[in-house]
Design a protein around this motif. Structure first.
Motif, mmCIF file in Angstrom:
data_model
loop_
_atom_site.group_PDB
_atom_site.id
_atom_site.type_symbol
_atom_site.label_atom_id
_atom_site.label_comp_id
_atom_site.label_asym_id
_atom_site.label_seq_id
_atom_site.Cartn_x
_atom_site.Cartn_y
_atom_site.Cartn_z
ATOM 1 N N PHE A 177 95.483 137.205 79.835
ATOM 2 C CA PHE A 177 94.754 136.361 80.898
ATOM 3 C C PHE A 177 93.441 136.485 81.275
ATOM 4 C CE2 PHE A 177 93.824 135.265 85.244
ATOM 5 C CZ PHE A 177 93.763 133.911 85.254
ATOM 6 N N ASN A 193 91.149 131.690 85.949
ATOM 7 C CA ASN A 193 91.410 130.549 86.553
ATOM 8 C C ASN A 193 90.265 129.419 86.809
ATOM 9 O OD1 ASN A 193 94.256 130.583 86.548
ATOM 10 N ND2 ASN A 193 94.430 131.399 88.643
ATOM 11 N N LYS A 210 93.680 127.428 82.862
ATOM 12 C CA LYS A 210 93.703 128.732 82.669
ATOM 13 C C LYS A 210 92.961 129.198 81.259
ATOM 14 C CE LYS A 210 97.942 129.487 85.596
ATOM 15 N NZ LYS A 210 97.086 130.495 86.611
#
Length: 516
Positions: free
Chosen positions: A407, A410, A398
């Motif tokens: 975030f 991925n 990640k």
């Protein structure tokens, strides 16, 4: 006796209590709440205004046309006749705009809207009929655009120079974003990187090689092993220059300081040592960990050393005084990786409790806890130029953004226990795993452009093909790996490869950026 209390069994008392509770709540069980008419009206008004505001004033359902005259009798609220091209067509919607319609955005007023048609993009820009001479408008008046005509019905058009029209589809236009289908996001084309190939194999340790570190001058590199030695190798020739001994247990990590001629090492004997490379001996010990020390890192701006270990803590040390400045508590399992970041004075730790923590170095408190990983996070790496970092786990790699750990994406496909991550300035990310597999990724797009399966050296078991650590040299053109077959391998880019012989095979598919 009259005053004697009748005794009952516990079972009878429990049943009575259950019955009393059931009688108390059975009347209201599963009973719907009464509908509040006022709240319902407000809810419907908000729904209409947010989702259908742009079309409420311009559309009349087909049922109203049947009520007013049927499909054979074209009905127009302004008394206009149906356009010959639309005769015989059952209109689904009727435009009820009261203003004259120009022939296009930015065009002077030369026509009236004397036809009714379905509100499609092509139909809204169709032909017009010349108006009577008494109704001609000033040529300085222009339409702001088709979307603006239907956005403000019954209001005089604004005067503006031709060419300054409002584009269709703006907020508030007749084509609301709720009705416009969104295009599926596509994966951008990754940057081409040449493939990497094995250049040299270096032997010399008699145990698992656990870590490799390149010194800032790019002249030599250091390795530590389970044989309790620290070896110094020449980077150009691969020859052994020096061997340091002093640990009484297997060593786990080593790092070379860029601010002073010091080398730091740690191991499973709970010891953290500082070596003076001018005298090739230990000059400081850092005591405090209660169990094996798994990782360490130096702060790039101040003389601070950070270590982590099996005791679920990360400790901050003053290099000069050997004092323990902070003890970072919060993880519930062994802390496997630690990195320092200078811009925000942050410390990043990855643990076997499957969490990543971003610590405030000044306050010695957790700033953010990232719980996206489902399995132990054993590796953390910081990009050299971007304000981002990556964490490796058996479920995913990640990418995150500093300073709040937002975030990014991925990197899926490396289905193994990832022990190490490394990245160079060209955006090549390398992940090494326990089973000897090594994947090369493009940092920006997450594209996996090469996969390598490392073979164990002759005389080693098949299970000794694991990769424990990897690191790029200071130029980013050579990759060094520390492996379980007691060797150090050096990889280089293939100079003969080009984009024609090794094309980027990538699909413009939906780029999955799921957090979980």
């Amino acid at each position: 006796m009259a005053g004697e209390v009748q005794k009952h069994s516990v079972h009878t008392l429990v049943l009575r209590s259950v019955k009393r509770t059931c009688d108390m709540f059975v009347a209201d069980y599963a009973k719907p709440l009464p509908l509040d008419e006022e709240s319902h009206k407000v809810k419907r008004a908000v729904k209409l205004r947010t989702d259908y505001r742009a079309v409420l004033h311009m559309a009349t359902l087909e049922e109203n046309l049947w009520e007013k005259g049927g499909p054979s009798t074209p009905w127009d609220p302004h008394g206009h006749k149906q356009h010959p091209g639309n005769q015989g067509r059952a209109a689904e919607y009727l435009i009820t705009a009261t203003q004259p319609c120009p022939s296009g955005p930015g065009v002077p007023w030369t026509a009236y809207c004397t036809e009714w048609r379905m509100p499609s993009e092509s139909a809204l820009q169709s032909s017009a009929v010349a108006p009577p001479a008494s109704q001609e408008m000033d040529a300085n008046w222009t339409a702001a655009g088709v979307g603006d005509i239907y956005r403000h019905p019954g209001v005089s058009e604004r005067s503006q120079p031709a060419g300054m029209s409002v584009p269709m589809g703006e907020a508030g236009g007749y084509r609301n974003s709720a009705f416009t289908p969104k295009e599926a996001p596509t994966m951008p084309k990754p940057q081409w990187h040449p493939p990497w190939k094995l250049h040299r194999v270096i032997s010399g340790h008699v145990g698992w090689v656990r870590c490799v570190a390149v010194e800032p001058g790019n002249q030599w590199f250091a390795t530590v092993s389970a044989d309790r030695t620290i070896n110094i190798w020449d980077l150009a020739s691969g020859k052994l220059k020096l061997s340091l001994t002093g640990h009484i247990g297997a060593e786990r990590e080593v790092i070379v300081s860029a601010r002073s001629p010091y080398l730091f090492s740690c191991g499973e004997c709970t010891e953290v040592k500082c070596w003076d490379l001018e005298y090739n001996k230990v000059i400081r010990h850092y005591h405090g960990h209660l169990s094996a020390v798994y990782g360490l890192d130096l702060h790039p701006a101040i003389d601070v050393l950070v270590t982590c270990g099996r005791d679920s803590t990360a400790r901050v040390w003053d290099i000069r005084t050997k004092a323990s400045v902070h003890t970072l508590l919060g993880h519930t399992d062994s802390v496997a990786a630690v990195k320092c970041q200078a811009a925000e004075s942050q410390i990043i730790t990855g643990s076997h409790d499957s969490t990543i923590r971003l610590w405030d170095l000044v306050a010695a408190k957790t700033r953010v806890t990232l719980t996206n990983h489902k399995k132990s996070a054993r590796a953390v790496v910081l990009h050299l130029r971007y304000y981002t970092f990556a964490s490796g786990s058996p479920d995913n790699i990640k990418q995150w953004k500093f300073p709040d750990g937002n975030f990014i994406q991925n990197l899926s496909g490396h289905n193994a226990i990832i022990n190490t991550l490394a990245v160079n300035s060209d955006g090549v990310l390398v992940s090494g795993a326990w089973d000897g597999s090594m994947h090369f990724w493009d940092w920006r797009t997450g594209y996996n452009f090469q996969r390598v399966r490392v073979a164990a050296q002759p005389g080693s078991l098949h299970s000794d093909s694991g990769i424990f650590a990897c690191a790029f040299d200071q130029s980013g053109s050579r990759l060094l790996t520390a492996e379980a077959d007691k060797t150090i391998k050096i990889y280089k880019e293939d100079d003969t490869a080009n984009e024609e012989t090794h094309p980027v095979i990538w699909e413009q598919k939906i780029h999955k950026r799921k957090q979980f």
